[in-house]
Design a protein around this motif. Structure first.
Motif, PDB file in Angstrom:
ATOM      1  N   PRO A   1       0.741  -1.322   0.115  1.00 40.49           N
ATOM      2  CA  PRO A   1       0.063  -0.037   0.104  1.00 40.49           C
ATOM      3  C   PRO A   1       0.963   1.208   0.074  1.00 40.49           C
ATOM      4  N   PRO A   2       0.333   2.618  -0.219  1.00 42.94           N
ATOM      5  CA  PRO A   2       1.136   3.778  -0.371  1.00 42.94           C
ATOM      6  C   PRO A   2       1.369   3.984   1.195  1.00 42.94           C
ATOM      7  N   GLY A   3       2.490   4.474   1.242  1.00 41.17           N
ATOM      8  CA  GLY A   3       2.991   4.670   2.543  1.00 41.17           C
ATOM      9  C   GLY A   3       4.091   3.861   3.280  1.00 41.17           C
ATOM     10  N   SER A   4       4.261   2.686   2.305  1.00 40.31           N
ATOM     11  CA  SER A   4       5.218   1.518   2.520  1.00 40.31           C
ATOM     12  C   SER A   4       6.457   1.821   2.729  1.00 40.31           C
ATOM     13  N   GLU A   5       7.497   1.550   3.374  1.00 37.39           N
ATOM     14  CA  GLU A   5       8.984   1.698   3.332  1.00 37.39           C
ATOM     15  C   GLU A   5       9.683   0.515   3.059  1.00 37.39           C
ATOM     16  N   VAL A   6      10.886   0.331   2.274  1.00 37.62           N
ATOM     17  CA  VAL A   6      11.438  -0.984   2.253  1.00 37.62           C
ATOM     18  C   VAL A   6      12.888  -0.656   2.694  1.00 37.62           C
ATOM     19  N   LEU A   7      13.219  -1.649   3.251  1.00 37.02           N
ATOM     20  CA  LEU A   7      14.695  -2.204   3.570  1.00 37.02           C
ATOM     21  C   LEU A   7      15.053  -2.950   2.471  1.00 37.02           C
ATOM     22  N   GLU A   8      16.076  -2.339   1.782  1.00 40.99           N
ATOM     23  CA  GLU A   8      16.879  -3.396   0.842  1.00 40.99           C
ATOM     24  C   GLU A   8      17.873  -3.908   1.557  1.00 40.99           C
ATOM     25  N   CYS A   9      18.018  -5.281   1.311  1.00 37.94           N
ATOM     26  CA  CYS A   9      19.110  -6.012   2.294  1.00 37.94           C
ATOM     27  C   CYS A   9      19.667  -7.199   1.139  1.00 37.94           C
ATOM     28  N   LEU A  10      21.059  -7.492   1.493  1.00 38.10           N
ATOM     29  CA  LEU A  10      21.699  -8.558   0.879  1.00 38.10           C
ATOM     30  C   LEU A  10      21.944  -9.675   1.858  1.00 38.10           C
ATOM     31  N   ASP A  11      21.633 -10.962   1.566  1.00 39.21           N
ATOM     32  CA  ASP A  11      21.988 -12.044   2.105  1.00 39.21           C
ATOM     33  C   ASP A  11      22.827 -13.085   1.423  1.00 39.21           C
ATOM     34  N   GLY A  12      24.143 -12.982   1.388  1.00 36.39           N
ATOM     35  CA  GLY A  12      25.182 -13.373   0.372  1.00 36.39           C
ATOM     36  C   GLY A  12      24.791 -12.443  -0.735  1.00 36.39           C
ATOM     37  N   ASP A  13      24.425 -13.102  -1.998  1.00 36.49           N
ATOM     38  CA  ASP A  13      24.423 -12.583  -3.073  1.00 36.49           C
ATOM     39  C   ASP A  13      22.749 -12.220  -3.495  1.00 36.49           C
ATOM     40  N   ASP A  14      22.037 -12.661  -2.659  1.00 40.37           N
ATOM     41  CA  ASP A  14      20.469 -12.580  -2.703  1.00 40.37           C
ATOM     42  C   ASP A  14      19.862 -11.237  -2.496  1.00 40.37           C
ATOM     43  N   ARG A  15      18.911 -10.947  -3.083  1.00 41.68           N
ATOM     44  CA  ARG A  15      18.401  -9.383  -2.590  1.00 41.68           C
ATOM     45  C   ARG A  15      17.156  -9.767  -1.886  1.00 41.68           C
ATOM     46  N   ILE A  16      17.096  -8.950  -0.618  1.00 39.53           N
ATOM     47  CA  ILE A  16      16.137  -9.413   0.252  1.00 39.53           C
ATOM     48  C   ILE A  16      15.408  -8.013   0.441  1.00 39.53           C
ATOM     49  N   LEU A  17      14.152  -7.959   0.430  1.00 40.33           N
ATOM     50  CA  LEU A  17      13.445  -6.667   0.508  1.00 40.33           C
ATOM     51  C   LEU A  17      12.495  -7.025   1.811  1.00 40.33           C
ATOM     52  N   ILE A  18      12.683  -6.267   2.886  1.00 37.57           N
ATOM     53  CA  ILE A  18      11.832  -6.316   4.084  1.00 37.57           C
ATOM     54  C   ILE A  18      10.930  -4.948   4.147  1.00 37.57           C
ATOM     55  N   ALA A  19       9.577  -5.025   4.076  1.00 31.90           N
ATOM     56  CA  ALA A  19       8.794  -3.759   3.764  1.00 31.90           C
ATOM     57  C   ALA A  19       7.488  -3.655   4.676  1.00 31.90           C
ATOM     58  N   CYS A  20       7.356  -2.529   5.041  1.00 26.20           N
ATOM     59  CA  CYS A  20       6.116  -2.213   6.219  1.00 26.20           C
ATOM     60  C   CYS A  20       5.770  -0.691   6.004  1.00 26.20           C
ATOM     61  N   HIS A  21       4.799  -0.485   6.723  1.00 27.79           N
ATOM     62  CA  HIS A  21       4.353   1.118   6.683  1.00 27.79           C
ATOM     63  C   HIS A  21       5.612   1.922   7.273  1.00 27.79           C
ATOM     64  N   LYS A  22       5.610   3.158   7.070  1.00 29.28           N
ATOM     65  CA  LYS A  22       6.823   3.949   7.162  1.00 29.28           C
ATOM     66  C   LYS A  22       6.991   4.280   8.813  1.00 29.28           C
ATOM     67  N   LEU A  23       5.529   4.231   9.335  1.00 31.32           N
ATOM     68  CA  LEU A  23       5.516   4.297  10.802  1.00 31.32           C
ATOM     69  C   LEU A  23       6.005   3.342  11.683  1.00 31.32           C
ATOM     70  N   GLU A  24       6.129   2.029  10.714  1.00 31.68           N
ATOM     71  CA  GLU A  24       6.294   0.924  11.663  1.00 31.68           C
ATOM     72  C   GLU A  24       8.094   0.471  11.745  1.00 31.68           C
ATOM     73  N   MET A  25       8.522   1.136  10.310  1.00 28.56           N
ATOM     74  CA  MET A  25       9.893   0.853  10.050  1.00 28.56           C
ATOM     75  C   MET A  25      11.041   1.058  10.802  1.00 28.56           C
ATOM     76  N   PRO A  26      10.875   2.104  11.861  1.00 28.46           N
ATOM     77  CA  PRO A  26      12.063   2.324  12.813  1.00 28.46           C
ATOM     78  C   PRO A  26      12.103   1.172  13.678  1.00 28.46           C
ATOM     79  N   TYR A  27      11.066   0.278  13.911  1.00 32.88           N
ATOM     80  CA  TYR A  27      11.259  -0.787  14.838  1.00 32.88           C
ATOM     81  C   TYR A  27      12.055  -1.961  14.260  1.00 32.88           C
ATOM     82  N   VAL A  28      11.820  -1.955  12.749  1.00 37.81           N
ATOM     83  CA  VAL A  28      12.323  -3.276  12.287  1.00 37.81           C
ATOM     84  C   VAL A  28      14.054  -2.644  12.065  1.00 37.81           C
ATOM     85  N   GLU A  29      14.133  -1.417  11.632  1.00 37.29           N
ATOM     86  CA  GLU A  29      15.547  -0.877  11.652  1.00 37.29           C
ATOM     87  C   GLU A  29      16.239  -1.141  13.158  1.00 37.29           C
ATOM     88  N   ARG A  30      15.473  -0.882  14.047  1.00 33.99           N
ATOM     89  CA  ARG A  30      16.184  -0.940  15.365  1.00 33.99           C
ATOM     90  C   ARG A  30      16.547  -2.272  15.584  1.00 33.99           C
TER      91      ARG A  30
END
Length: 138
Positions: free
Chosen positions: A104-133
């Motif tokens: 949905p609109p307002g989502s933010e993405v953490l683009e990560c690497l697991d070895g050579d694989d691209r992993i996207l972790i996404a949630c609403h921007k208001l909840e992303m700080p808890y994931v980043e922490r």
């Protein structure tokens, strides 16, 4: 069933106002759960080719010690732990349409690497700080 119907009617009549209110209320519940060191559960996506990823959305679970992904809210048996100690965060950004069409609109993405694989972790921007922490604590 009645609550889904009422939610649909409220969304139809009041548009994004109800949705915005619901997201803010969920973000407040998440903040209270994290502050009390309880599990916080909110909608999210973990996209990629690794076994802990899923093609569609589900729920991110932030616990005092781990980050997980659950396809069914509140069913710990289906929870998959995300190996945050193995992931390298490349960037945090707003979600793009080509990331996943159901975000949905307002989502933010953490683009990560697991070895050579691209992993996207996404949630609403208001909840992303808890994931980043969680990545700072790893």
């Amino acid at each position: 069933m009645v609550d889904v119907l009422l939610q649909f009617l409220a969304g139809f009549l009041f548009g994004q106002t109800v949705t915005g209110w619901q997201v803010k209320a969920r973000a407040r519940r998440t903040a209270r759960a994290v502050a009390a060191r309880r599990d916080a559960v909110f909608p999210g996506w973990v996209l990629g080719t690794r076994p802990y990823c899923r093609a569609g959305g589900g729920f991110l679970v932030v616990t005092p010690t781990a980050l997980g992904f659950d396809a069914d809210r509140g069913v710990p048996v289906t929870r998959r732990d995300i190996p945050i100690d193995r992931l390298v965060v490349r960037e945090r950004r707003s979600a793009r349409r080509d990331d996943h069409k159901q975000m949905p609109p307002g989502s933010e993405v953490l683009e990560c690497l697991d070895g050579d694989d691209r992993i996207l972790i996404a949630c609403h921007k208001l909840e992303m700080p808890y994931v980043e922490r969680m990545f700072r604590h790893a």
